[in-house]
Design a protein around this motif. Structure first.
Motif, PDB file in Angstrom:
ATOM      1  N   ASP A 135       1.319 -25.616 -33.313  1.00 24.96           N
ATOM      2  CA  ASP A 135       1.820 -26.746 -34.099  1.00 24.96           C
ATOM      3  C   ASP A 135       0.733 -27.794 -34.324  1.00 24.96           C
ATOM      4  N   THR A 136      -0.053 -28.104 -33.281  1.00 23.64           N
ATOM      5  CA  THR A 136      -1.099 -29.107 -33.470  1.00 23.64           C
ATOM      6  C   THR A 136      -2.199 -28.584 -34.381  1.00 23.64           C
ATOM      7  N   ARG A 137      -2.500 -27.300 -34.316  1.00 21.58           N
ATOM      8  CA  ARG A 137      -3.481 -26.708 -35.236  1.00 21.58           C
ATOM      9  C   ARG A 137      -2.991 -26.821 -36.677  1.00 21.58           C
ATOM     10  N   GLN A 138      -1.705 -26.535 -36.905  1.00 21.83           N
ATOM     11  CA  GLN A 138      -1.145 -26.653 -38.249  1.00 21.83           C
ATOM     12  C   GLN A 138      -1.234 -28.096 -38.743  1.00 21.83           C
ATOM     13  N   GLN A 139      -0.939 -29.040 -37.875  1.00 21.79           N
ATOM     14  CA  GLN A 139      -1.028 -30.446 -38.259  1.00 21.79           C
ATOM     15  C   GLN A 139      -2.458 -30.813 -38.631  1.00 21.79           C
TER      16      GLN A 139
ATOM     17  N   PHE B 285       5.021 -25.695 -44.936  1.00 25.12           N
ATOM     18  CA  PHE B 285       5.759 -26.669 -44.137  1.00 25.12           C
ATOM     19  C   PHE B 285       7.244 -26.705 -44.488  1.00 25.12           C
ATOM     20  N   LEU B 286       7.618 -26.274 -45.686  1.00 25.81           N
ATOM     21  CA  LEU B 286       9.038 -26.117 -46.002  1.00 25.81           C
ATOM     22  C   LEU B 286       9.635 -25.021 -45.123  1.00 25.81           C
TER      23      LEU B 286
ATOM     24  N   LEU C 208      12.478 -25.439 -42.274  1.00 22.95           N
ATOM     25  CA  LEU C 208      13.711 -24.644 -42.298  1.00 22.95           C
ATOM     26  C   LEU C 208      13.887 -23.828 -41.019  1.00 22.95           C
ATOM     27  N   ARG C 209      12.786 -23.472 -40.388  1.00 24.26           N
ATOM     28  CA  ARG C 209      12.850 -22.713 -39.140  1.00 24.26           C
ATOM     29  C   ARG C 209      13.008 -23.619 -37.919  1.00 24.26           C
ATOM     30  N   GLY C 210      13.080 -24.936 -38.157  1.00 22.24           N
ATOM     31  CA  GLY C 210      13.316 -25.872 -37.062  1.00 22.24           C
ATOM     32  C   GLY C 210      12.075 -26.261 -36.297  1.00 22.24           C
TER      33      GLY C 210
ATOM     34  N   CYS D 163       5.913 -31.959 -37.248  1.00 23.69           N
ATOM     35  CA  CYS D 163       5.801 -32.934 -38.345  1.00 23.69           C
ATOM     36  C   CYS D 163       5.894 -32.245 -39.700  1.00 23.69           C
ATOM     37  N   ALA D 164       6.666 -31.178 -39.747  1.00 28.47           N
ATOM     38  CA  ALA D 164       6.734 -30.352 -40.953  1.00 28.47           C
ATOM     39  C   ALA D 164       7.205 -31.153 -42.161  1.00 28.47           C
ATOM     40  N   MET D 165       8.221 -31.969 -41.994  1.00 29.91           N
ATOM     41  CA  MET D 165       8.737 -32.722 -43.150  1.00 29.91           C
ATOM     42  C   MET D 165       7.702 -33.711 -43.673  1.00 29.91           C
ATOM     43  N   HIS D 166       6.971 -34.366 -42.776  1.00 28.85           N
ATOM     44  CA  HIS D 166       5.952 -35.317 -43.221  1.00 28.85           C
ATOM     45  C   HIS D 166       4.865 -34.589 -44.012  1.00 28.85           C
TER      46      HIS D 166
END
Length: 189
Positions: A43-47, A85-86, A90-92, A96-99
């Motif tokens: 998750d932090t890598r994706q961010q 990120f959509l 959707l996968r919960g 910070c996917a919505m941001h």
């Protein structure tokens, strides 16, 4: 209409934004190249990748030198980022996917709706009338609120957390990027 297309962001402002956005890329790049298993998660890598892409797109829009990637290339990158990120939202996934989805969509909107965009392949942030200004106003509101919230969180975490955690730095960068996004959207109205 011809007058609006000839107006550019003042050179001093463009260079100031270029330097500021380049500095905002540093924390993401540092975190991406450092292999720290204790603080790094998928998750932090994706961010970090999303933040770096947003900063690079912002740089391409304001840099007086122009960008090496045509607007259509940035549009494709931002569609893929928003889609990623959509799906994450959707996968919960809480990364910070919505941001990041909103940020990618706002950048895509600016690139697509900026005046003079269709005059050539390169991006150039020109003050003028963005198409669909209600979208710009909604994004400005989002980034203003998010910047204040992120700035407060970053300041709070900076007092209580170790810098090794990077949460404070990430929140301060998010606040500054939000201010930059809001400025770019306001300049397009």
């Amino acid at each position: 209409m011809g007058e609006l297309e000839d107006v550019q962001i003042p050179v001093l402002v463009a260079w100031s934004l270029t330097v500021a956005f380049a500095l905002l890329a540093v924390p993401s790049v540092v975190r991406l190249v450092r292999l720290d298993a204790l603080t790094t998660t998928p998750d932090t890598r994706q961010q970090d990748v999303a933040e770096l892409l947003m900063v690079l797109a912002m740089l391409a829009m304001v840099s007086p030198l122009g960008g090496p990637i045509p607007a259509a290339g940035w549009q494709a990158i931002l569609v893929l980022t928003a889609g990623w990120f959509l799906v994450a939202a959707l996968r919960g996934r809480r990364c910070c996917a919505m941001h990041h989805l909103v940020s990618a969509a706002a950048m895509l909107y600016m690139i697509t709706a900026m005046p003079g965009h269709h005059d050539g392949p390169w991006m150039a942030m020109t003050p003028g009338r963005l198409a669909w200004p209600v979208l710009a106003l909604a994004a400005i509101g989002y980034f203003a609120v998010d910047s204040v919230r992120s700035g407060i969180l970053g300041a709070r975490w900076a007092r209580t957390e170790s810098l090794r955690d990077h949460r404070a730095v990430r929140q301060v960068c998010r606040a500054l990027m939000g201010v930059g996004m809001a400025y770019m959207l306001v300049s397009g109205l």
